[in-house]
Design a protein around this motif. Structure first.
Motif, PDB file in Angstrom:
ATOM      1  N   SER A   1     -43.854 -73.073-118.819  1.00 28.89           N
ATOM      2  CA  SER A   1     -42.408 -73.150-119.022  1.00 28.89           C
ATOM      3  C   SER A   1     -41.677 -73.761-117.830  1.00 28.89           C
ATOM      4  N   ARG A   2     -42.030 -73.288-116.636  1.00 29.53           N
ATOM      5  CA  ARG A   2     -41.307 -73.763-115.453  1.00 29.53           C
ATOM      6  C   ARG A   2     -41.576 -75.247-115.200  1.00 29.53           C
TER       7      ARG A   2
ATOM      8  N   TYR B   1     -46.817 -74.872-122.998  1.00 32.24           N
ATOM      9  CA  TYR B   1     -46.362 -75.768-124.055  1.00 32.24           C
ATOM     10  C   TYR B   1     -47.333 -76.929-124.185  1.00 32.24           C
TER      11      TYR B   1
ATOM     12  N   LYS C   1     -39.240 -68.701-105.494  1.00 31.44           N
ATOM     13  CA  LYS C   1     -39.929 -69.398-106.589  1.00 31.44           C
ATOM     14  C   LYS C   1     -39.358 -70.797-106.718  1.00 31.44           C
TER      15      LYS C   1
ATOM     16  N   TYR D   1     -37.676 -73.042-108.514  1.00 30.11           N
ATOM     17  CA  TYR D   1     -36.771 -73.449-109.591  1.00 30.11           C
ATOM     18  C   TYR D   1     -36.270 -74.869-109.328  1.00 30.11           C
TER      19      TYR D   1
ATOM     20  N   TRP E   1     -35.269 -67.679-118.173  1.00 34.41           N
ATOM     21  CA  TRP E   1     -36.052 -68.810-117.662  1.00 34.41           C
ATOM     22  C   TRP E   1     -37.545 -68.600-117.881  1.00 34.41           C
ATOM     23  N   ASP E   2     -37.991 -67.360-117.659  1.00 35.75           N
ATOM     24  CA  ASP E   2     -39.422 -67.076-117.787  1.00 35.75           C
ATOM     25  C   ASP E   2     -39.904 -67.227-119.230  1.00 35.75           C
ATOM     26  N   ASN E   3     -39.017 -67.037-120.187  1.00 34.18           N
ATOM     27  CA  ASN E   3     -39.450 -67.062-121.592  1.00 34.18           C
ATOM     28  C   ASN E   3     -39.029 -68.304-122.355  1.00 34.18           C
ATOM     29  N   ASN E   4     -37.903 -68.869-121.972  1.00 38.06           N
ATOM     30  CA  ASN E   4     -37.399 -69.992-122.750  1.00 38.06           C
ATOM     31  C   ASN E   4     -36.569 -70.909-121.852  1.00 38.06           C
ATOM     32  N   SER E   5     -37.260 -71.587-120.958  1.00 37.03           N
ATOM     33  CA  SER E   5     -36.548 -72.436-120.004  1.00 37.03           C
ATOM     34  C   SER E   5     -35.856 -73.591-120.733  1.00 37.03           C
ATOM     35  N   ASP E   6     -36.379 -73.952-121.904  1.00 36.54           N
ATOM     36  CA  ASP E   6     -35.755 -75.022-122.685  1.00 36.54           C
ATOM     37  C   ASP E   6     -34.298 -74.703-122.989  1.00 36.54           C
TER      38      ASP E   6
ATOM     39  N   LEU F   1     -32.239 -75.243-119.954  1.00 36.43           N
ATOM     40  CA  LEU F   1     -32.101 -76.669-119.642  1.00 36.43           C
ATOM     41  C   LEU F   1     -31.029 -77.301-120.519  1.00 36.43           C
TER      42      LEU F   1
ATOM     43  N   ASP G   1     -49.150 -68.188-134.279  1.00 32.47           N
ATOM     44  CA  ASP G   1     -49.396 -68.971-133.060  1.00 32.47           C
ATOM     45  C   ASP G   1     -49.148 -70.469-133.236  1.00 32.47           C
TER      46      ASP G   1
END
Lengths: 342, 262
Positions: free
Chosen positions: A253-254, A281, B126, B128, B153-158, B161, B219
């Protein structure tokens, strides 16, 4: 700009810089060095040099080992994992080559065959003219048969290697079609130059390897990879190739976020990307099957006996294309030529 | 005020500042951006902290007072400056770490507005993207939203963004993050390839026929695993569910055939 930590000044690598009149600035700590890709620092290193590749969960991995002599890379590949993995952009070179040799010797003494390389946290050869690790590593590696050492690169800087004994040393190149490399592998050698360097190494007696990783999905990918592969086959004989890895683009993710925020956000992300079993991803499975299947089959047709493997890919890919599932890391590792050469 | 280099113009300055270069570089950078910011320098050799004022002329600037403790020197600097941005708090975290000041206590004593001290620590340690931190900083995103944003951010950075790239206002960002945390975020564009759409459609077709059974793809079709769920409150309902399961067998076969064809 090149910096050397005061505590690393007596190291072999620093003394080598002095001997060659290469200018550098002394610093107390690598923390003082500006954090850009253009800055590098030779620093004291207190951690272990050699470790198992962290690999990934749920997908098949190959039990590779990494030798962390350098952290950071002068090239600026849009998809590079180091953007998210390292807490700095500058290049930090670990000066204690004596302790690095000790680490390698300890692995050799363990008696367990391994494949190890310096290409995970950096490019193995991009800075070899400045920090000639190849000259430190090759003599040690060639005096034993336990470790197989891989120099993995996107450069064509093979000058030092051509004067060394190629035994137990593999030189490998990551390859993507030139149109991808020009846009997204900034600073790296043109892929055709990489292939030319590979030919020189093969002619000098080295076993070479290639990494189609990450394979990128884009408009015209089939023609792009077909043309790249044809150039490769025209220049390199299968008998010189130790192995080929194939894997499609993937990112945690990052990393994905970091890539999207680059100045020129790569268009290859505007595709069907899903969250995989390992929380990374990757392209939707149907796309990966097309990409990897095409490359796998094309290579097998030309280099029938070369060992091909998928890096961090699902067991179903192995079953479909190779006809078996290696099941475990050791199961995959044991299929590499190094483990079958006595 | 004129912008002048403070290195090399006065040896006293250099002596006072040279010991902790990381701090020095930060303060120098900050100085050039905010010329009214009083600064402290730490002299490791003398173990003293100097508050430096009067930047009218960098060459004549004076080392005015020596603070007894690092925390005190930092505090004087902060009070003189007033508001501290998120980015500056991040740098202050690094300074505190270097000069061994308890950042958590320091931050809480000064009512840091940008999240918990743990959030600042996370942002400082970290990796970022710079643009993300700049966005939080420029928009003055508040404490609770910064915490939520880091969690997101950890789960869905999209999702984040999307917010950063679209320069959402602080208020919209807050609403957006809360919605995204609740799972209400939807990708702005459907990028599925035809095979993916066909599979989703095939599964939907099975689901429509299976009702009240629910069939979930767990999945993103990475494997051929599906989860079949149903609730029963009596044997009759159980029996009906099993019959429904039998009834959808041809559709399930159709679905698996499509999956195998990928």
């Amino acid at each position: 700009m090149l910096y050397v930590e005061r505590s690393a000044l007596q190291s072999h690598l620093a003394q080598n810089l002095i001997k060659r009149n290469i200018h550098f600035e002394l610093v107390d700590s690598c923390q003082e060095v500006p954090d850009t890709k253009k800055d590098m620092v030779l620093k004291s290193h207190i951690e272990n040099f050699c470790r198992a590749c962290p690999a990934t969960s749920h997908y098949r991995c190959c039990n590779y080992w990494t030798a962390d002599v350098m952290e950071g890379c002068p090239f600026d590949c849009a998809y590079c994992v180091l953007q998210a993995y390292l807490p700095h952009k500058n290049i930090q070179v670990n000066a204690d080559s004596e302790r690095f040799i000790t680490s390698l010797n300890e692995l050799i003494k363990s008696g367990e065959k391994r494949r190890i390389g310096t290409g995970e946290l950096s490019d193995s050869l991009a800075l070899d003219e400045l920090f000639p690790f190849s000259q430190i590593i090759a003599p040690l590696i060639n005096a034993q048969d336990i470790l197989q050492f891989e120099f993995k690169t996107k450069s064509d800087r093979i000058g030092h290697l051509l004067n060394l004994n190629p035994k137990n040393v593999i030189v490998s190149w990551s390859l993507n079609p030139p149109e991808i490399a020009e846009r997204w592998e900034l600073g790296a050698a043109n892929p055709l130059k990489r292939i030319a360097a590979a030919k020189k190494c093969a002619d000098a007696g080295y076993k070479v390897a290639f990494h189609f990783d990450p394979v990128i999905y884009y408009n015209g990918w089939e023609l792009g990879y077909a043309s790249l592969l044809k150039t490769l086959f025209d220049n390199i004989k299968g008998s010189s190739v130790e192995y080929v890895s194939i894997s499609a683009f993937r990112a945690a993710s990052r990393l994905l976020a970091g890539i999207r925020l680059r100045q020129a956000a790569p268009t290859f992300l505007n595709e069907d990307i899903i969250l995989g079993l390992d929380r990374k991803y990757r392209y939707f499975r149907g796309i990966r099957l097309k990409l990897l299947g095409f490359i796998y089959k094309t290579i097998k047709k030309e280099w029938e006996n070369v060992f091909l493997y998928f890096c961090m890919e699902h067991s179903s890919f192995w079953e479909r294309f190779a006809g078996f599932d290696p099941i475990s890391r050791v199961g995959l590792e044991e299929r590499f030529p190094h483990y079958n050469a006595f | 005020m004129p912008k002048k280099s403070i290195i090399g113009e006065n040896p006293i300055w250099a002596d006072a500042a040279i010991c902790d270069r990381q701090t020095f570089r930060w303060t120098r950078r900050t100085l050039l951006e905010h010329l009214d910011l009083p600064l402290f320098f730490y002299d490791r050799g003398e173990s003293k902290f100097f508050l430096i004022t009067d930047f009218d002329s960098a060459a004549r600037a004076a080392v005015q007072s020596a603070a007894a403790a690092p925390e005190e020197a930092l505090t004087i600097s902060l009070y003189s400056y007033g508001g501290v941005s998120l980015r500056e708090w991040i740098e202050l975290y690094r300074i505190c770490r270097n000069i061994k000041v308890d950042f958590k206590r320091f931050y809480e004593n000064h009512n840091g507005q940008f999240g918990s001290s743990e959030d600042i620590e996370k942002l400082a340690t970290k990796n970022y993207p710079d643009e993300f931190i700049s966005y939080l900083d420029e928009k003055g995103i508040n404490h609770s939203t910064v915490s939520l944003a880091l969690k997101l951010w950890d789960n869905n950075s999209d999702a984040l963004l999307y917010a950063v790239q679209n320069r959402l206002t602080a208020q919209s960002f807050k609403q957006f993050v809360e919605k995204a945390i609740d799972g209400g975020y939807v990708f702005p564009k459907d990028r599925r390839v035809k095979e993916h759409i066909d599979l989703d459609d095939a599964l939907q077709k099975v689901n429509n026929a299976a009702n009240p059974l629910r069939i979930h793809n767990l999945d993103n079709f990475e494997t051929e695993r599906l989860n079949i769920a149903f609730e029963v409150e009596s044997f009759d309902e159980f029996s009906a569910a099993v019959n429904r399961l039998n009834a959808i067998t041809p559709l399930m076969k159709e679905f698996y055939d499509a999956l195998k064809k990928l």
